[in-house]
Each structure stands twice: as structure tokens, then as C-alpha cells.
Write an enzyme that holds these catalytic residues in place. Structure first.
Site, PDB file in Angstrom:
ATOM      1  N   GLY A 243      -0.605   2.958  -6.599  1.00 36.02           N
ATOM      2  CA  GLY A 243      -0.233   2.871  -5.022  1.00 36.02           C
ATOM      3  C   GLY A 243       0.807   1.589  -4.962  1.00 36.02           C
TER       4      GLY A 243
ATOM      5  CD  GLN B 225       2.241  -3.729  -4.094  1.00 34.61           C
ATOM      6  OE1 GLN B 225       1.848  -2.769  -3.446  1.00 34.61           O
ATOM      7  NE2 GLN B 225       1.928  -4.311  -5.204  1.00 34.61           N
TER       8      GLN B 225
ATOM      9  CB  CYS C 183      -2.503  -5.744  -7.374  1.00 32.29           C
ATOM     10  SG  CYS C 183      -1.022  -5.719  -6.215  1.00 32.29           S
ATOM     11  CG  LEU C 184       2.071  -1.749  -9.641  1.00 27.47           C
ATOM     12  CD1 LEU C 184       2.947  -0.824  -8.989  1.00 27.47           C
ATOM     13  CD2 LEU C 184       2.050  -1.734 -11.182  1.00 27.47           C
TER      14      LEU C 184
ATOM     15  CG  HIS D 126      -5.098  -2.296  -3.510  1.00 28.40           C
ATOM     16  ND1 HIS D 126      -5.742  -3.374  -4.466  1.00 28.40           N
ATOM     17  CD2 HIS D 126      -3.905  -2.842  -3.305  1.00 28.40           C
ATOM     18  CE1 HIS D 126      -4.886  -3.986  -5.002  1.00 28.40           C
ATOM     19  NE2 HIS D 126      -3.442  -3.646  -4.367  1.00 28.40           N
ATOM     20  CD  GLU D 127      -1.344   0.087  -2.292  1.00 31.18           C
ATOM     21  OE1 GLU D 127      -0.539  -0.600  -2.189  1.00 31.18           O
ATOM     22  OE2 GLU D 127      -1.775   0.337  -3.641  1.00 31.18           O
TER      23      GLU D 127
ATOM     24  CG  HIS E 229      -0.283  -4.760  -0.789  1.00 27.81           C
ATOM     25  ND1 HIS E 229      -0.082  -5.929  -1.363  1.00 27.81           N
ATOM     26  CD2 HIS E 229      -0.711  -4.211  -1.690  1.00 27.81           C
ATOM     27  CE1 HIS E 229      -0.360  -5.844  -2.669  1.00 27.81           C
ATOM     28  NE2 HIS E 229      -0.931  -4.665  -2.855  1.00 27.81           N
TER      29      HIS E 229
HETATM   30 ZN   LIG Z   1      -1.555  -4.212  -4.803  1.00 27.57          ZN
END
Ligand SMILES: [Zn+2]
Length: 174
Positions: free
Chosen positions: A45, A50, A98-99, A140-141, A144
Site C-alpha cells: 500500500g 509518502q 510501513c514503507l 493504514h493508508e 496517512h
Molecule cells: Zn504506511
């Protein structure tokens, strides 16, 4: 095109993304760049914050159960101007990463199911009841887009986590 990721400590991860008024070719291009970036980093995701864009769009790849009981990743899904409502009272704890915070995995408690309403790449609204891992991805997304990170929702001991985050911030700000 792969776009450089933003990491923990970057202020853009703490800002609220703005609604997308019209889904243009530019938005679609951004969406496909997000998929390319997510795949290159082996994520499931990615939200626009991000990659430094304050727009309300995220992409995910859902997990699909294969016949042999294993999981594989499905086709990318796009969510524009999402709103999440009616979270289930039942909660579930599951490991998340998380990236933007590489190598950190924490058990996070979230509702088991959620209802989402969003626009697709054609600018059409759709809605769905979602459960399981995909519900977690959506939450989660969506966090963000509101400047919220999964570490904010961690209820365990902060000491090690805060230390990790300090190191992460130091590493990526230099
Ligand atoms: Zn994330």
C-alpha cells in the site's frame, strides 16, 4: 516512474492531504507512478503523502488467497477521496509495517471491518464493506492522508519504538 519515498521525520507525512476535485490524466499518471513505486519497494500500500504529494489518494494491492492456502497479491486498487465509516466494534491485532518507516513491525489493534466510500480512476464513486487484511490496509493508508502513522496507534511500550524512530529520523534526514 518510480518516485523517491518520504521517510519518518519528513513533515509531509504529518500533513493532511487535500481532496482531489477532478480525476484528470495527471491524477491517473500519479496513481500509476504510485503503483510502480509501491511495487519497487515491495509494499502492499502507498499513500500520496509518502511520495510528497498532499492529495487524497492511495493505492493498495489486496492479498488474495490462492488455492493452495498461500496468499498472493492482487491487482492494484485505487482509492480517491476515501471516507471510512462504520468500523466494527470487534477489533483485531495484527503486525503492520510501513514503507516510510523501514524495518519496523508492530502489533496494531484496529477494527476488523470497515465501510469505505471512494472514487475510482474514472472519477466514479463506489463503496464496499471490507474485512480482514484488506480492511487494515485501507485504514493504514487512510491514516496517512490525515497525517497519522501506524506508530501513533501502537499501544505497547514506547521506549524501544521511540528509540527506533529517533534513529530512523536521523538516518533519513541526512
Ligand atoms: Zn504506511
Amino acid at each position: 516512474m518510480i518516485i523517491p519515498l518520504r521517510y519518518y521525520g519528513d513533515p509531509v507525512l504529518r500533513q493532511k492531504a487535500l481532496p482531489i476535485e477532478v480525476v484528470t490524466d495527471e491524477v491517473r499518471r500519479l496513481a500509476f507512478d504510485m503503483v510502480e513505486t509501491m511495487d519497487a519497494k515491495r509494499g502492499v500500500g502507498l499513500a500520496a503523502n509518502q511520495i510528497g504529494k498532499l492529495l487524497r489518494i492511495f493505492v493498495i494491492r489486496p492479498e488474495i488467497a490462492a488455492e493452495d492456502g498461500e496468499f498472493m497479491l492482487g491487482e492494484p486498487e485505487f482509492y480517491i477521496n476515501p471516507s471510512l465509516i462504520l468500523p466494527s466494534e470487534e477489533l483485531e491485532v495484527c503486525s503492520e509495517g510501513c514503507l516510510s518507516i523501514p524495518k519496523l513491525h508492530l502489533d496494531i489493534e484496529r477494527p476488523k471491518e470497515i465501510h469505505i466510500r471512494a472514487m475510482n480512476l474514472e472519477g466514479q464513486w463506489f463503496e464496499a464493506d471490507v474485512g480482514g487484511f484488506k480492511a487494515r490496509e485501507l485504514m493504514h493508508e487512510n491514516d496517512h492522508l490525515n497525517g497519522v502513522l501506524f506508530v501513533d496507534r501502537y499501544k505497547g511500550s514506547r521506549l524501544e519504538v521511540d528509540d527506533f524512530l529517533r534513529q530512523c529520523k536521523k538516518k533519513y534526514s541526512s
